[in-house]
Design a protein around this motif. Structure first.
Motif, PDB file in Angstrom:
ATOM      1  N   VAL A 103     101.331  47.787 -17.300  1.00 37.09           N
ATOM      2  CA  VAL A 103     100.555  47.675 -18.650  1.00 37.09           C
ATOM      3  C   VAL A 103      99.201  47.563 -18.121  1.00 37.09           C
TER       4      VAL A 103
ATOM      5  N   GLU B  16      93.286  46.727 -20.015  1.00 32.49           N
ATOM      6  CA  GLU B  16      92.662  47.123 -21.491  1.00 32.49           C
ATOM      7  C   GLU B  16      93.791  47.086 -22.534  1.00 32.49           C
ATOM      8  N   ARG B  17      95.233  47.297 -22.208  1.00 32.14           N
ATOM      9  CA  ARG B  17      96.015  47.528 -23.002  1.00 32.14           C
ATOM     10  C   ARG B  17      97.267  46.151 -23.126  1.00 32.14           C
ATOM     11  N   GLU B  18      96.892  45.101 -22.503  1.00 30.88           N
ATOM     12  CA  GLU B  18      97.685  43.830 -22.562  1.00 30.88           C
ATOM     13  C   GLU B  18      97.735  43.135 -23.576  1.00 30.88           C
TER      14      GLU B  18
ATOM     15  N   ILE C 201      99.577  44.339 -25.885  1.00 28.86           N
ATOM     16  CA  ILE C 201     100.832  44.767 -26.205  1.00 28.86           C
ATOM     17  C   ILE C 201     102.098  43.587 -25.681  1.00 28.86           C
TER      18      ILE C 201
ATOM     19  N   ASP D 281     102.164  51.720 -19.721  1.00 27.22           N
ATOM     20  CA  ASP D 281     101.859  52.923 -18.963  1.00 27.22           C
ATOM     21  C   ASP D 281     102.663  53.461 -17.863  1.00 27.22           C
TER      22      ASP D 281
END
Length: 175
Positions: free
Chosen positions: A86, A89-91, A93, A104
């Motif tokens: 992941v 910038e999307r952690e 989630i 990702d």
């Protein structure tokens, strides 16, 4: 061999399954049970985790997760890939329950009990939910098939077939 059930599973039911050494996944609403991975399978996952985690940490790219970790894609789709990445910038989630959206990168290492599902149903589900990249590691042929999400999520396209020697020259990764 994986054993699918014939009824649909909610996450609360899935979360109550026993911690008995089997791997449980709910794929498209059906429970699939497989035995625990073999030691050679786990060695390969460990090797890949070590390499990927080192690269990701060195470049501050995000998080790498090693199975068992649940990927909760939607109600009725709770998968447990071998490795997950992941982006930083999307952690958001990532929760205590697992990864609660599309990661990702998903990596599956083929084994006798899961190969058909990894190449078929799981590849299709990951594409359906928009996983940008999916790797299938084949220890038998010592290759990694890299699938990239295409415009049509039902037909992710294979973009690379990487030989083990191309992963890390001179270092056995897939054994």
């Amino acid at each position: 061999m994986a054993t699918p059930s014939t009824r649909r599973w909610s996450y609360s039911e899935f979360a109550r399954l026993p911690n008995d050494g089997n791997r449980y996944e709910v794929i498209a609403g059906e429970l699939c049970v497989t035995p625990a991975p073999t030691t050679p399978h786990q060695r390969i996952i460990g090797n890949l985790y070590y390499l990927l985690r080192g690269f990701v940490d060195e470049h501050d790219l995000g998080s790498v997760w090693l199975s068992p970790v649940d990927v909760l894609l939607a109600e009725g789709d709770y998968l447990e890939p071998d490795l997950v990445f992941v982006r930083r910038e999307r952690e958001g989630i990532i929760s205590e329950r697992g990864i609660e959206a599309t990661p990702d990168l998903v990596i599956e290492v083929l084994s006798e009990s899961t190969a058909e599902r990894d190449r078929g149903l799981k590849r299709e589900r990951y594409a359906y939910f928009g996983v940008p990249q999916y790797w299938i590691v084949d220890p038998g042929s010592r290759t990694v098939l890299v699938y990239q999400l295409s415009v049509d999520p039902h037909t992710p396209r294979q973009v690379h077939e990487v030989l083990e020697a191309q992963l890390v020259p001179g270092s056995p990764v897939l054994s």
